[in-house]
Design a protein around this motif. Structure first.
Motif, PDB file in Angstrom:
ATOM      1  N   GLY A  23       0.800  -0.993   0.092  1.00  0.00           N
ATOM      2  CA  GLY A  23      -0.454   0.176   0.065  1.00  0.00           C
ATOM      3  C   GLY A  23       1.016   1.345  -0.088  1.00  0.00           C
ATOM      4  N   ILE A  24       1.745   1.072   0.785  1.00  0.00           N
ATOM      5  CA  ILE A  24       2.397   2.745   0.893  1.00  0.00           C
ATOM      6  C   ILE A  24       3.777   2.651  -0.530  1.00  0.00           C
ATOM      7  CG2 ILE A  24       5.091   3.362   1.517  1.00  0.00           C
ATOM      8  CD1 ILE A  24       3.645   2.036   4.573  1.00  0.00           C
ATOM      9  N   ALA A  25       4.293   1.685  -1.055  1.00  0.00           N
ATOM     10  CA  ALA A  25       4.420   1.821  -2.416  1.00  0.00           C
ATOM     11  C   ALA A  25       3.684   2.013  -3.459  1.00  0.00           C
ATOM     12  CB  ALA A  25       5.129   0.133  -3.301  1.00  0.00           C
ATOM     13  N   ALA A  26       2.569   1.898  -3.534  1.00  0.00           N
ATOM     14  CA  ALA A  26       1.285   2.439  -4.264  1.00  0.00           C
ATOM     15  C   ALA A  26       1.257   3.890  -4.363  1.00  0.00           C
ATOM     16  CB  ALA A  26      -0.281   1.389  -4.050  1.00  0.00           C
ATOM     17  N   MET A  27       0.926   4.133  -2.563  1.00  0.00           N
ATOM     18  CA  MET A  27       0.648   5.392  -3.007  1.00  0.00           C
ATOM     19  C   MET A  27       2.215   6.443  -3.418  1.00  0.00           C
ATOM     20  SD  MET A  27      -1.054   5.930   1.120  1.00  0.00           S
ATOM     21  CE  MET A  27       0.485   6.470   1.300  1.00  0.00           C
ATOM     22  N   SER A  28       3.127   6.189  -2.969  1.00  0.00           N
ATOM     23  CA  SER A  28       4.314   7.451  -3.764  1.00  0.00           C
ATOM     24  C   SER A  28       4.545   6.988  -4.802  1.00  0.00           C
ATOM     25  CB  SER A  28       5.254   6.345  -2.771  1.00  0.00           C
ATOM     26  OG  SER A  28       5.865   4.616  -3.112  1.00  0.00           O
ATOM     27  N   THR A  29       3.984   5.593  -5.612  1.00  0.00           N
ATOM     28  CA  THR A  29       4.012   6.166  -6.907  1.00  0.00           C
ATOM     29  C   THR A  29       3.426   6.584  -7.142  1.00  0.00           C
ATOM     30  OG1 THR A  29       4.600   3.468  -7.352  1.00  0.00           O
ATOM     31  CG2 THR A  29       3.727   4.359  -9.300  1.00  0.00           C
ATOM     32  N   SER A  30       2.076   6.162  -6.992  1.00  0.00           N
ATOM     33  CA  SER A  30       0.978   7.188  -7.436  1.00  0.00           C
ATOM     34  C   SER A  30       0.652   8.678  -7.110  1.00  0.00           C
ATOM     35  CB  SER A  30      -0.316   7.353  -7.028  1.00  0.00           C
ATOM     36  OG  SER A  30      -0.900   7.458  -5.297  1.00  0.00           O
ATOM     37  N   THR A  31       1.865   9.138  -6.234  1.00  0.00           N
ATOM     38  CA  THR A  31       2.169  10.657  -6.318  1.00  0.00           C
ATOM     39  C   THR A  31       2.797  10.867  -7.350  1.00  0.00           C
ATOM     40  OG1 THR A  31       1.809   9.818  -3.756  1.00  0.00           O
ATOM     41  CG2 THR A  31       3.030  11.926  -4.613  1.00  0.00           C
ATOM     42  N   VAL A  32       3.964  10.413  -7.841  1.00  0.00           N
ATOM     43  CA  VAL A  32       4.996  10.252  -8.772  1.00  0.00           C
ATOM     44  C   VAL A  32       4.269  10.616  -9.826  1.00  0.00           C
ATOM     45  CG1 VAL A  32       7.054   9.732  -9.894  1.00  0.00           C
ATOM     46  CG2 VAL A  32       7.399   9.419  -7.263  1.00  0.00           C
ATOM     47  N   GLU A  33       3.294   9.757 -10.164  1.00  0.00           N
ATOM     48  CA  GLU A  33       2.824   9.898 -11.267  1.00  0.00           C
ATOM     49  C   GLU A  33       1.746  11.004 -11.209  1.00  0.00           C
ATOM     50  OE1 GLU A  33       0.239   6.561 -12.024  1.00  0.00           O
ATOM     51  OE2 GLU A  33       2.224   5.198 -12.005  1.00  0.00           O
ATOM     52  N   GLU A  34       1.327  11.860 -10.839  1.00  0.00           N
ATOM     53  CA  GLU A  34       0.534  12.652 -10.215  1.00  0.00           C
ATOM     54  C   GLU A  34       1.737  14.678 -10.502  1.00  0.00           C
ATOM     55  OE1 GLU A  34      -1.815  15.650  -7.290  1.00  0.00           O
ATOM     56  OE2 GLU A  34      -1.172  13.821  -6.247  1.00  0.00           O
ATOM     57  N   LYS A  35       2.726  14.187  -9.719  1.00  0.00           N
ATOM     58  CA  LYS A  35       3.965  14.841 -10.267  1.00  0.00           C
ATOM     59  C   LYS A  35       3.897  15.053 -12.055  1.00  0.00           C
ATOM     60  CE  LYS A  35       5.539  15.488  -5.855  1.00  0.00           C
ATOM     61  NZ  LYS A  35       7.098  14.975  -4.641  1.00  0.00           N
TER      62      LYS A  35
END
Length: 165
Positions: A23-35
């Motif tokens: 879950g933490i890895a998925a959240m950090s990936t989505s943050t990078v994708e948002e940027k």
């Protein structure tokens, strides 16, 4: 009776830790994708604004050809274009720098196809085809920028004073 060792508790805690890490890895990936999506949108926005600036400059040059001859006759063969995007729009969109310039590149050697377009740029011809580069550069407060160039040609009366590059 069976002797219980508490293994189900340990297995549950290990699975909970694994799922938490996923879950933490998925959240950090989505943050990078948002940027990445935000940067892409910002780049596209400044690109489109620069295209609008160039289109506006072409419209301006069509309505006032003095700038064309100013570029042809100036010593550095350039003309700064003061006409630009609406200031209210540029401030609202975060534009910090906006520069446009018309550069004279010389006379065209094109003499036309067939009999419909037979004038040439020889000394006796009353018309000439002038070649230009129209440059526009915009920069936004976010740091994104765009520098674009249009190639333009203008056919009009030959100027008495001009220099061919």
């Amino acid at each position: 009776m069976y002797k219980q060792q508490g293994s189900s508790l340990i297995i549950s805690l290990v699975l909970l830790a694994i799922f938490s890490l996923i879950g933490i890895a998925a959240m950090s990936t989505s943050t990078v994708e948002e940027k990445m999506a935000s940067n892409s949108q910002e780049s596209l926005d400044v690109f489109q604004l620069t295209q609008s600036e160039l289109d506006g400059q072409v419209t301006y040059l069509k309505s006032d050809i003095k700038k064309i001859y100013e570029a042809v006759n100036s010593t550095n063969q350039k003309a700064n274009l003061n006409h630009s995007l609406d200031q209210a729009k540029t401030t609202k969109r975060g534009i910090t720098s906006n520069q446009s310039e018309l550069n004279y590149e010389g006379l065209s050697s094109f003499s036309g196809f067939g009999k419909t377009n037979t004038f040439s740029n020889d000394i006796n011809s009353p018309k000439a085809t002038y070649l230009f580069e129209l440059n526009a550069q915009l920069e936004k407060t976010s740091g994104s920028n765009s520098n674009q160039t249009y190639g333009l040609s203008y056919t009009g009366p030959k100027q008495k004073k001009f220099s061919n590059k």
